[in-house]
Design a protein around this motif. Structure first.
Motif, PDB file in Angstrom:
ATOM      1  N   ALA A  93       0.767  -1.350  -0.020  1.00 49.33           N
ATOM      2  CA  ALA A  93       0.022   0.084   0.033  1.00 49.33           C
ATOM      3  C   ALA A  93       0.910   1.281   0.010  1.00 49.33           C
ATOM      4  CB  ALA A  93      -1.012   0.048   1.130  1.00 49.33           C
ATOM      5  N   GLN A  94       2.147   1.392   0.600  1.00 52.17           N
ATOM      6  CA  GLN A  94       2.994   2.510   0.795  1.00 52.17           C
ATOM      7  C   GLN A  94       3.598   2.566  -0.763  1.00 52.17           C
ATOM      8  OE1 GLN A  94       5.637   1.664   3.950  1.00 52.17           O
ATOM      9  NE2 GLN A  94       4.035   2.098   5.576  1.00 52.17           N
ATOM     10  N   LEU A  95       3.915   1.519  -1.194  1.00 53.68           N
ATOM     11  CA  LEU A  95       4.665   1.417  -2.483  1.00 53.68           C
ATOM     12  C   LEU A  95       3.445   1.973  -3.562  1.00 53.68           C
ATOM     13  CD1 LEU A  95       6.718  -1.644  -3.222  1.00 53.68           C
ATOM     14  CD2 LEU A  95       7.453   0.501  -2.857  1.00 53.68           C
ATOM     15  N   GLU A  96       2.512   1.664  -3.481  1.00 53.74           N
ATOM     16  CA  GLU A  96       1.354   2.272  -4.406  1.00 53.74           C
ATOM     17  C   GLU A  96       1.099   3.628  -4.227  1.00 53.74           C
ATOM     18  OE1 GLU A  96      -2.108  -0.115  -3.497  1.00 53.74           O
ATOM     19  OE2 GLU A  96      -1.659  -1.684  -4.998  1.00 53.74           O
ATOM     20  N   ALA A  97       1.177   4.289  -2.873  1.00 60.52           N
ATOM     21  CA  ALA A  97       0.997   5.823  -2.974  1.00 60.52           C
ATOM     22  C   ALA A  97       2.402   6.412  -3.030  1.00 60.52           C
ATOM     23  CB  ALA A  97       0.539   6.034  -1.316  1.00 60.52           C
ATOM     24  N   LEU A  98       3.512   6.050  -3.168  1.00 60.16           N
ATOM     25  CA  LEU A  98       4.523   6.647  -3.355  1.00 60.16           C
ATOM     26  C   LEU A  98       4.630   7.333  -4.528  1.00 60.16           C
ATOM     27  CD1 LEU A  98       7.444   7.011  -2.283  1.00 60.16           C
ATOM     28  CD2 LEU A  98       8.339   5.057  -3.669  1.00 60.16           C
ATOM     29  N   PRO A  99       4.282   6.963  -5.728  1.00 59.85           N
ATOM     30  CA  PRO A  99       4.528   7.951  -6.957  1.00 59.85           C
ATOM     31  C   PRO A  99       3.487   9.052  -6.822  1.00 59.85           C
ATOM     32  CG  PRO A  99       3.951   5.600  -7.553  1.00 59.85           C
ATOM     33  CD  PRO A  99       3.869   5.636  -6.063  1.00 59.85           C
ATOM     34  N   ALA A 100       2.298   9.167  -6.312  1.00 61.65           N
ATOM     35  CA  ALA A 100       1.687  10.205  -5.999  1.00 61.65           C
ATOM     36  C   ALA A 100       2.161  11.132  -4.886  1.00 61.65           C
ATOM     37  CB  ALA A 100       0.175   9.976  -5.506  1.00 61.65           C
ATOM     38  N   ARG A 101       2.673  10.641  -3.914  1.00 64.29           N
ATOM     39  CA  ARG A 101       3.470  11.519  -3.252  1.00 64.29           C
ATOM     40  C   ARG A 101       4.848  12.228  -3.776  1.00 64.29           C
ATOM     41  NH1 ARG A 101       4.973   8.331   1.795  1.00 64.29           N
ATOM     42  NH2 ARG A 101       5.012   6.461   0.396  1.00 64.29           N
ATOM     43  N   LEU A 102       5.468  11.376  -4.466  1.00 67.02           N
ATOM     44  CA  LEU A 102       6.465  12.059  -5.310  1.00 67.02           C
ATOM     45  C   LEU A 102       6.255  13.271  -6.317  1.00 67.02           C
ATOM     46  CD1 LEU A 102       8.663   8.844  -5.971  1.00 67.02           C
ATOM     47  CD2 LEU A 102       9.258  10.716  -4.269  1.00 67.02           C
ATOM     48  N   LEU A 103       5.104  12.793  -7.048  1.00 64.19           N
ATOM     49  CA  LEU A 103       4.637  13.696  -7.843  1.00 64.19           C
ATOM     50  C   LEU A 103       4.242  15.136  -7.216  1.00 64.19           C
ATOM     51  CD1 LEU A 103       4.190  13.860 -11.076  1.00 64.19           C
ATOM     52  CD2 LEU A 103       2.069  13.062 -10.664  1.00 64.19           C
ATOM     53  N   GLN A 104       3.440  14.813  -6.207  1.00 64.32           N
ATOM     54  CA  GLN A 104       2.978  16.045  -5.401  1.00 64.32           C
ATOM     55  C   GLN A 104       4.180  16.788  -4.758  1.00 64.32           C
ATOM     56  OE1 GLN A 104      -0.082  17.225  -5.158  1.00 64.32           O
ATOM     57  NE2 GLN A 104       0.674  18.751  -4.089  1.00 64.32           N
ATOM     58  N   THR A 105       5.267  16.238  -4.460  1.00 57.73           N
ATOM     59  CA  THR A 105       6.502  17.120  -4.134  1.00 57.73           C
ATOM     60  C   THR A 105       7.036  17.601  -5.200  1.00 57.73           C
ATOM     61  OG1 THR A 105       6.826  15.048  -2.293  1.00 57.73           O
ATOM     62  CG2 THR A 105       8.685  16.354  -2.770  1.00 57.73           C
ATOM     63  N   PHE A 106       7.358  16.846  -6.382  1.00 55.95           N
ATOM     64  CA  PHE A 106       7.781  17.482  -7.403  1.00 55.95           C
ATOM     65  C   PHE A 106       7.088  18.857  -8.004  1.00 55.95           C
ATOM     66  CE2 PHE A 106       8.084  17.430 -12.334  1.00 55.95           C
ATOM     67  CZ  PHE A 106       9.416  17.806 -12.274  1.00 55.95           C
ATOM     68  N   TYR A 107       5.480  18.789  -7.596  1.00 60.76           N
ATOM     69  CA  TYR A 107       4.764  19.796  -7.830  1.00 60.76           C
ATOM     70  C   TYR A 107       5.179  20.964  -7.088  1.00 60.76           C
ATOM     71  CZ  TYR A 107       1.986  17.169 -11.275  1.00 60.76           C
ATOM     72  OH  TYR A 107       1.532  16.568 -12.406  1.00 60.76           O
ATOM     73  N   GLU A 108       5.177  20.592  -5.775  1.00 56.29           N
ATOM     74  CA  GLU A 108       5.315  21.694  -4.838  1.00 56.29           C
ATOM     75  C   GLU A 108       6.678  22.357  -4.996  1.00 56.29           C
ATOM     76  OE1 GLU A 108       4.859  20.027  -1.233  1.00 56.29           O
ATOM     77  OE2 GLU A 108       2.562  19.748  -1.477  1.00 56.29           O
ATOM     78  N   THR A 109       7.958  21.596  -5.491  1.00 60.73           N
ATOM     79  CA  THR A 109       9.254  21.825  -5.720  1.00 60.73           C
ATOM     80  C   THR A 109       9.258  22.866  -6.763  1.00 60.73           C
ATOM     81  OG1 THR A 109      10.036  20.159  -4.765  1.00 60.73           O
ATOM     82  CG2 THR A 109      11.537  21.443  -5.780  1.00 60.73           C
ATOM     83  N   MET A 110       8.878  22.597  -7.737  1.00 60.07           N
ATOM     84  CA  MET A 110       8.746  23.548  -9.147  1.00 60.07           C
ATOM     85  C   MET A 110       7.396  23.614  -9.521  1.00 60.07           C
ATOM     86  SD  MET A 110      11.399  21.553 -11.285  1.00 60.07           S
ATOM     87  CE  MET A 110      12.652  20.303 -10.582  1.00 60.07           C
ATOM     88  N   PRO A 111       7.168  25.024  -9.521  1.00 59.73           N
ATOM     89  CA  PRO A 111       5.618  25.343  -9.783  1.00 59.73           C
ATOM     90  C   PRO A 111       5.454  25.223 -11.250  1.00 59.73           C
ATOM     91  CG  PRO A 111       6.811  27.103  -8.804  1.00 59.73           C
ATOM     92  CD  PRO A 111       7.808  26.077  -8.971  1.00 59.73           C
ATOM     93  N   PHE A 112       6.301  25.170 -12.098  1.00 59.43           N
ATOM     94  CA  PHE A 112       5.957  25.034 -13.626  1.00 59.43           C
ATOM     95  C   PHE A 112       5.813  23.539 -13.927  1.00 59.43           C
ATOM     96  CE2 PHE A 112      10.591  25.269 -13.125  1.00 59.43           C
ATOM     97  CZ  PHE A 112      10.913  24.141 -13.989  1.00 59.43           C
ATOM     98  N   ALA A 113       6.031  22.710 -12.917  1.00 59.94           N
ATOM     99  CA  ALA A 113       6.223  21.246 -13.482  1.00 59.94           C
ATOM    100  C   ALA A 113       4.981  21.078 -13.859  1.00 59.94           C
ATOM    101  CB  ALA A 113       6.473  20.764 -12.171  1.00 59.94           C
ATOM    102  N   ARG A 114       3.696  21.193 -13.358  1.00 54.93           N
ATOM    103  CA  ARG A 114       2.518  20.755 -13.814  1.00 54.93           C
ATOM    104  C   ARG A 114       2.229  20.991 -15.560  1.00 54.93           C
ATOM    105  NH1 ARG A 114      -1.231  19.377  -9.859  1.00 54.93           N
ATOM    106  NH2 ARG A 114      -0.560  20.428  -7.828  1.00 54.93           N
ATOM    107  N   GLU A 115       2.802  22.367 -15.739  1.00 54.76           N
ATOM    108  CA  GLU A 115       2.579  22.324 -17.196  1.00 54.76           C
ATOM    109  C   GLU A 115       3.417  21.449 -17.801  1.00 54.76           C
ATOM    110  OE1 GLU A 115       2.879  24.802 -14.795  1.00 54.76           O
ATOM    111  OE2 GLU A 115       0.855  25.615 -14.938  1.00 54.76           O
ATOM    112  N   LEU A 116       4.496  21.372 -17.671  1.00 55.92           N
ATOM    113  CA  LEU A 116       5.570  20.446 -18.113  1.00 55.92           C
ATOM    114  C   LEU A 116       5.113  18.962 -18.386  1.00 55.92           C
ATOM    115  CD1 LEU A 116       8.425  20.110 -19.536  1.00 55.92           C
ATOM    116  CD2 LEU A 116       9.306  19.526 -17.048  1.00 55.92           C
ATOM    117  N   VAL A 117       4.398  18.419 -17.161  1.00 57.38           N
ATOM    118  CA  VAL A 117       3.950  17.106 -17.307  1.00 57.38           C
ATOM    119  C   VAL A 117       2.729  17.065 -18.063  1.00 57.38           C
ATOM    120  CG1 VAL A 117       2.703  15.438 -15.692  1.00 57.38           C
ATOM    121  CG2 VAL A 117       4.608  16.541 -14.844  1.00 57.38           C
ATOM    122  N   SER A 118       1.776  18.119 -18.314  1.00 58.68           N
ATOM    123  CA  SER A 118       0.523  18.156 -18.954  1.00 58.68           C
ATOM    124  C   SER A 118       0.921  18.147 -20.437  1.00 58.68           C
ATOM    125  CB  SER A 118      -0.379  19.257 -18.737  1.00 58.68           C
ATOM    126  OG  SER A 118       0.249  20.431 -19.100  1.00 58.68           O
TER     127      SER A 118
END
Length: 155
Positions: A93-118
Motif C-alpha cells: 500500500a505504501q509503494l502504491e502511494a509513493l508515486p503520487a507523493r513524489l509527484l506532489q513533492t515535484f509539483y510543490e518544488t517546481m511550480p511550472f512542473a504541472r504544465e511540463l507534465v501536461s
C-alpha cells in the motif's frame, strides 16, 4: 583394534570417477544398425526389452496431477500466512502511494512542473496515435501484394 585401510590419493579417486562417468555404451539397436552397414559383419544378438505398460504411465501422470492439485492450495495458504504475518500488505500500500507523493513533492518544488507534465502527457497521447497509424499502415501495406497477385492471376 582395527587397522585402517589405506585410502588411494585423491587424484586416483577423481581419475577413477571420471573414467566411470565417461564410459558410454551404445544402445544395441544402434550397434546393429551400424553393423548392417559394414559388409560381412555379424549382427549382435540383442534381447528385446518390452516397453512398460501404458497403464503405469497413466497412473504416474494421475499421481503427479493429484500431487500438484493438492500442493497448490497448501502453497497459497502458506504464502497468504507469511504475507499477512510479515505485513507485506501495508508495504505494498505504501509503494502504491509513493508515486503520487513524489509527484506532489515535484509539483510543490517546481511550480511550472504541472504544465511540463501536461505537455509531456499530450505528446505521449499523440505518439500513441502515431503508433496506431504506423501499425495499421504496416498491416495494410502487407495486404496489398496479396491483392495484386490475385488480380494478376485472374487476368
Amino acid at each position: 583394534m582395527s587397522t585402517q585401510l589405506p585410502t588411494p590419493p585423491l587424484d586416483d579417486l577423481l581419475d577413477a570417477a571420471l573414467r566411470h562417468e565417461l564410459r558410454w555404451e551404445a544402445p544395441p539397436k544402434l550397434t546393429n544398425r551400424l553393423l548392417h552397414l559394414v559388409p560381412g559383419a555379424v549382427p549382435m544378438a540383442t534381447a528385446e526389452i518390452s516397453p512398460l505398460p501404458r497403464w503405469r504411465l497413466y497412473v504416474a501422470i494421475a499421481l503427479m496431477s493429484l500431487l500438484i492439485l493438492v500442493s497448490i492450495p497448501g502453497a497459497s495458504y502458506l504464502y497468504q500466512l507469511v504475507w499477512f504475518q510479515w505485513g507485506f500488505a501495508q508495504f505494498i500500500a505504501q509503494l502504491e502511494a509513493l508515486p503520487a507523493r513524489l509527484l506532489q513533492t515535484f509539483y510543490e518544488t517546481m511550480p511550472f512542473a504541472r504544465e511540463l507534465v501536461s505537455i509531456i502527457a499530450l505528446i505521449r497521447d499523440q505518439l500513441h496515435w502515431l503508433l496506431v497509424a504506423l501499425v495499421l499502415w504496416i498491416i495494410l501495406d502487407n495486404r496489398q501484394p496479396e491483392r495484386q497477385l490475385v488480380r494478376q492471376e485472374s487476368k
